[in-house]
Design a protein around this motif. Structure first.
Motif, PDB file in Angstrom:
ATOM      1  N   ILE A 221      -3.627   6.262   7.264  1.00 38.47           N
ATOM      2  CA  ILE A 221      -3.397   5.344   7.605  1.00 38.47           C
ATOM      3  C   ILE A 221      -1.878   5.230   6.367  1.00 38.47           C
ATOM      4  N   SER A 222      -2.218   5.879   5.534  1.00 38.80           N
ATOM      5  CA  SER A 222      -0.779   5.851   4.303  1.00 38.80           C
ATOM      6  C   SER A 222       0.354   6.452   5.306  1.00 38.80           C
ATOM      7  N   ASN A 223       0.246   8.205   6.298  1.00 37.00           N
ATOM      8  CA  ASN A 223       1.063   7.991   6.803  1.00 37.00           C
ATOM      9  C   ASN A 223       1.987   7.159   7.622  1.00 37.00           C
ATOM     10  N   ILE A 224       0.644   6.279   8.615  1.00 35.27           N
ATOM     11  CA  ILE A 224       1.109   5.237   9.398  1.00 35.27           C
ATOM     12  C   ILE A 224       2.508   4.160   8.888  1.00 35.27           C
ATOM     13  N   ILE A 225       2.025   3.365   7.473  1.00 33.45           N
ATOM     14  CA  ILE A 225       2.756   3.107   6.544  1.00 33.45           C
ATOM     15  C   ILE A 225       4.257   3.338   6.845  1.00 33.45           C
TER      16      ILE A 225
ATOM     17  N   HIS B   3       2.972  -7.386   8.348  1.00 33.31           N
ATOM     18  CA  HIS B   3       2.104  -7.102   9.015  1.00 33.31           C
ATOM     19  C   HIS B   3       1.328  -6.039  10.236  1.00 33.31           C
ATOM     20  N   TRP B   4       1.675  -4.375   8.921  1.00 30.96           N
ATOM     21  CA  TRP B   4       2.237  -3.067  10.041  1.00 30.96           C
ATOM     22  C   TRP B   4       0.799  -3.565  11.419  1.00 30.96           C
ATOM     23  N   ASP B   5      -0.284  -3.446  10.635  1.00 35.30           N
ATOM     24  CA  ASP B   5      -1.161  -3.859  12.385  1.00 35.30           C
ATOM     25  C   ASP B   5      -0.675  -4.418  13.239  1.00 35.30           C
ATOM     26  N   GLU B   6       0.074  -4.809  13.600  1.00 32.91           N
ATOM     27  CA  GLU B   6       0.642  -5.627  14.512  1.00 32.91           C
ATOM     28  C   GLU B   6       1.660  -4.188  15.354  1.00 32.91           C
ATOM     29  N   HIS B   7       2.319  -3.668  15.287  1.00 28.88           N
ATOM     30  CA  HIS B   7       2.999  -2.493  15.499  1.00 28.88           C
ATOM     31  C   HIS B   7       1.758  -1.053  16.151  1.00 28.88           C
ATOM     32  N   ALA B   8       2.553  -1.029  17.094  1.00 26.70           N
ATOM     33  CA  ALA B   8       1.658   0.150  18.192  1.00 26.70           C
ATOM     34  C   ALA B   8       1.118   1.143  17.392  1.00 26.70           C
ATOM     35  N   MET B   9       2.357   1.597  15.955  1.00 28.65           N
ATOM     36  CA  MET B   9       1.745   2.797  15.696  1.00 28.65           C
ATOM     37  C   MET B   9       0.284   2.855  14.761  1.00 28.65           C
ATOM     38  N   ALA B  10       0.347   1.318  14.709  1.00 28.29           N
ATOM     39  CA  ALA B  10      -1.294   1.283  13.837  1.00 28.29           C
ATOM     40  C   ALA B  10      -2.998   1.465  14.682  1.00 28.29           C
ATOM     41  N   ARG B  11      -2.042   1.180  16.216  1.00 33.02           N
ATOM     42  CA  ARG B  11      -3.321   1.949  17.144  1.00 33.02           C
ATOM     43  C   ARG B  11      -3.080   3.511  17.718  1.00 33.02           C
ATOM     44  N   SER B  12      -2.349   4.264  17.097  1.00 34.88           N
ATOM     45  CA  SER B  12      -2.474   5.585  17.535  1.00 34.88           C
ATOM     46  C   SER B  12      -3.612   6.190  16.700  1.00 34.88           C
ATOM     47  N   SER B  13      -3.675   8.040  17.446  1.00 36.42           N
ATOM     48  CA  SER B  13      -4.530   8.454  17.007  1.00 36.42           C
ATOM     49  C   SER B  13      -4.354   8.873  15.136  1.00 36.42           C
ATOM     50  N   GLU B  14      -3.629   9.140  15.016  1.00 32.10           N
ATOM     51  CA  GLU B  14      -3.451   9.991  13.663  1.00 32.10           C
ATOM     52  C   GLU B  14      -4.327   8.806  12.775  1.00 32.10           C
ATOM     53  N   LYS B  15      -4.814   9.186  11.898  1.00 33.17           N
ATOM     54  CA  LYS B  15      -5.966   8.747  11.018  1.00 33.17           C
ATOM     55  C   LYS B  15      -5.721   8.097   9.444  1.00 33.17           C
TER      56      LYS B  15
END
Lengths: 537, 537
Positions: free
Chosen positions: B468-472, B454-466
């Motif tokens: 999503i692929s990169n975040i994941i 559940h990647w959306d629990e990670h702090a990076m999910a709330r980052s400014s990076e638009k």
């Protein structure tokens, strides 16, 4: 202590080889440092210990781990303008294998204890194979190449966990698992030593890789090194499998004239000098230098040097297909293209089909490391690697029973056997074939007689049909069928014709399959067929 | 008495199969008539006698020689619009092999005494291999699929001339020679019986052929059945080797949505209904129906029927890749696509890598005869055939030691073993993995757990990076490395993503390689890694 692939313990580092592994998703390039020539100093027992590898998941291996100091200190290859296909350009190392290579060390280079939940590699306990015993022939032939002075049998046993239980070099838990893309490390080591001894490539950054046979390797080479529409230079009569590989792949077959010495360097040069500049100039030259298939011709040393020089002039990559290289009937030295290859433009294909047995489906290719790596990437999504059982059988024979000297003895024995058979066929041809209808040169290597049939003596040569190709093919057909009716199967020369037209009529005959007495009988039958076809014409 | 391939004596003709052989140079089509189901009536000894074949040069073989009367009397396939590539269109049977087939009979159909001077096939006396002994595990498992009630060893010996000396079914003189493009007749017979028993294809004109592994066979299939630029339909998460095969060949990867039941038939239909007509509509569907790699999902019967129906509607050819088909943890019947294939549009790929051992490099494919023949033509100029030693090992085990019942017992044993391991991993996951960060479905077949993180629990999910692929991908990378540092190698889910974007984060874990205790330890390590990555985020 340094670790490689997570398992091998190598001491005495002199050189370091950087094996690059690419991690697909992160686009990170990792390096694993391994000593190049540490093996030189080891005793046989140490050798057996260190070749225990690959207990978990697939790492990388390379000839360069096993090269001698002498090889490793040569200059690097200078040929960098490799004609890569788009397909090859796009190809990356397989992600699963690359991720496996991470097993070796942690960031500080220290080996780490890793449990793999990564690749779907069944535990060896789930292989239903307990052990394999091989019994081999061993010959001690005199250096004169006559009959072996002694013929004995060697036996080996390989069980599932010989590595753990007996400190063996290989066992079924390794041989029956997914292998390296380059082939088993044990065999790579043997072949690297063999290549150094026989070919001694003039540059340092060469590698060898096992393949499932030269036919497959050549198909992969054409895919890797040319595009549809590109021309590939071949001898005007060449291996039918290569013609049948090139045509459906839409590669243009460019036939290079031959004479009695084989492919003509001057003709090759002229052809490329006057190449139609509106067409892509060929970059690949495919040649069978020894006991050529189908002509039986062996290019002499001078011829090889001349052809290599033309390859240098026109920036060709040379595909040296040499399955008959070991089957020369004389002992004098003859350099391979690989051994002449100062720039690194030769990709050499060695086969076991003619020396050990075709059913192994195990061959090897040798060339520039950067070029071999392209093939390894393709192996990962195609052949993967040759059969582990075949590789085991070959390693047990070459590496443990025979050794390099035993392999040489075997090759001398084979050469003597084939020379005797060749002489039987030569005598039968002289005795039975009608001189005015057939001519041939006695081969000095390989498996084949290439009979020229004087088709212009046939009545059809005086027919009103204008197209000589049609006339020749019709006479060839008559002769082939007449021979079959007489009870001999021969090979039509037209199978091997790389040109679009027929200007000569040839028949290829091999002396390696039938028994000695059958060879004589078969030539008598063939002679009857020739006479029937020409007398009735 | 009828002769086939020059050697087999078959009595009791009921049907005749016409095996067409093309003689390249003369463009003559020859036919060899062989009885289809004569084998049914034979005793075991007779069977052993008649499978002695291929003493001289390569003839043809076919599953259809070994089909039962029931199979042979089914209607023929109706799917004729096979999407052949230009390469496949151009391909002809290898001239040397076609000429070899001429050996069988003279014009009147009578067998003739022929000496072959044709192909360069070394005489078996020049193979340095005297004999091979294999020792095998044999299990007698109860039908309930528990631990085997008995585990014994079977042994076999194969020497050079067992056929001549002991009337054996196979020997080294055959196994180590050039083989049939379809594989050894002995194995083809066993596999034909096996396919009839397990899949019972609904049409008569099917064939199977051995390959050097499904990875290679799939590469050949893509070359044979599509052109550069064509789309190939795949599950949105699929075998990374297929993705890595398709991309460099410039085939467009068309990802089909999946749900918990696997590939969605409605989504497939919708996708094809609304296909952009300016692009070539995909003709190939690649699916892994059982214990799917990487998701572990098994399509149920209804799902398979629905997908097949969509394939019929849109005229797709289905590539059924089923290496985990034997590794289902339940005993209820589940039809393969091949067994649903009323029209003949399925090409099924079976592997031995997960049931016998990967190192054999021996798999088989099954489909319409006319389609399988295209592959045989390609085999002749590429892989030629699988290792003769691997084929021998497989035949000795399956055909002589185990038989069909013994093979079934082995598969039941494997299933029970893997089910136990799967349950160990399931329990470890439940015990150690943080529920709010990981979820998964327990697989009912195969080798893999597919953990959703559940990647959306990670702090990076709330980052400014638009993006999503990169975040994941960044979180995946953190997790992969953290796991490695904790001492567990896992497989990144992104390796298997057939789409261009990442919208979920998955990790693939296998339970077949590590020992039972290591599995638990590894999951504990992985759980620590997950917590570290998310806690520190």
């Amino acid at each position: 202590m340094t670790r490689f692939g997570g398992n091998s313990r190598i001491t005495g580092i002199k050189y370091e080889l950087v094996v690059r592994t690419y991690y697909k998703s992160a686009h990170v390039m990792g390096t694993i440092k391994v000593p190049v020539n540490a093996l030189d100093k080891m005793t046989d027992t140490e050798h057996l210990k260190i070749t225990v590898m690959q207990r978990t998941i697939a790492p990388v291996t390379s000839s360069r781990l096993f090269q001698s100091t002498k090889s490793a200190s040569k200059p690097t290859s200078t040929f960098k303008d490799v004609p890569l296909s788009n397909e090859a350009h796009e190809r990356q190392p397989a992600s699963l294998k690359a991720s496996g290579a991470a097993l070796a060390t942690d960031k500080s280079g220290k080996a780490i204890d890793i449990i793999s939940l990564s690749t779907g590699r069944p535990h060896p306990r789930y292989y239903p194979f307990e052990s394999v015993d091989f019994a081999f022939t061993t010959v001690n032939s005199s250096s004169s190449g006559n009959e072996p002075s002694a013929k004995t049998f060697g036996k080996t046993r390989t069980a599932r966990y010989d590595i753990a239980e007996q400190n063996a070099a290989i066992d079924l838990s390794v041989a029956l698992s997914y292998g390296y893309s380059a082939g088993s490390e044990q065999l790579i080591k043997f072949l690297t030593e063999h290549i150094e001894a026989v070919h001694d490539p003039p540059y340092s950054d060469w590698d060898c890789a096992l393949t499932v046979g030269s036919t497959s390797a050549l198909d992969l080479a054409i895919r890797t090194l040319s595009e549809p529409g590109d021309g590939v230079l071949v001898e005007e009569y060449t291996y039918s499998g290569m013609i049948e590989c090139l045509k459906p792949l839409n590669r243009k077959i460019v036939a290079v004239p031959m004479n009695q010495g084989g492919l003509c360097p001057d003709a090759l040069d002229t052809l490329l000098m006057h190449w139609d500049t509106t067409l892509p100039k060929p970059r690949l030259l495919y040649t069978i230098p020894t006991g050529q298939n189908p002509t039986g011709i062996t290019q002499n040393m001078e011829r090889r040097r001349q052809i290599y020089k033309v390859a240098e002039k026109h920036n060709l990559l040379v595909l040296e297909d040499d399955p008959y290289g070991y089957l020369r009937f004389t002992e004098d030295k003859l350099p391979s293209y690989l051994s002449l290859d100062t720039s690194g433009r030769v990709l050499r294909f060695d086969s076991t089909s003619k020396t050990l047995s075709p059913g192994l489906r195990c061959a090897w290719m040798t060339g520039q490391t950067s070029l071999i790596q392209r093939f390894l990437h393709l192996h990962d999504v195609s052949i993967v690697s040759p059969s582990g059982v075949s590789q085991l059988m070959m390693y047990k024979l070459l590496g443990e029973v025979w050794g390099h000297e035993g392999f040489s003895s075997w090759l001398r024995y084979l050469r003597a056997q084939y020379r005797d058979r060749m002489l039987i066929m030569a005598k039968a041809c002289e005795t039975y074939l009608p001189e005015h209808l057939c001519s041939w040169d006695q081969p000095e290597a390989g498996m084949f007689f290439w009979l020229k049939i004087h088709w212009d003596e046939h009545a059809m040569a005086r027919s009103s049909e204008k197209d000589i190709s049609n006339i020749i093919l019709a006479i060839e057909d008559q002769l082939y069928n007449a021979a079959l009716e007489q009870g001999v199967l021969c090979c039509k020369g037209s199978f091997f014709n790389a040109r679009d037209v027929q200007s000569d009529l040839y028949v290829r005959l091999t002396f390696v399959t039938a028994s000695e007495s059958e060879i004589v009988e078969a030539i008598q039958r063939f002679a009857r067929a020739v006479k029937l076809v020409f007398d009735q014409s």
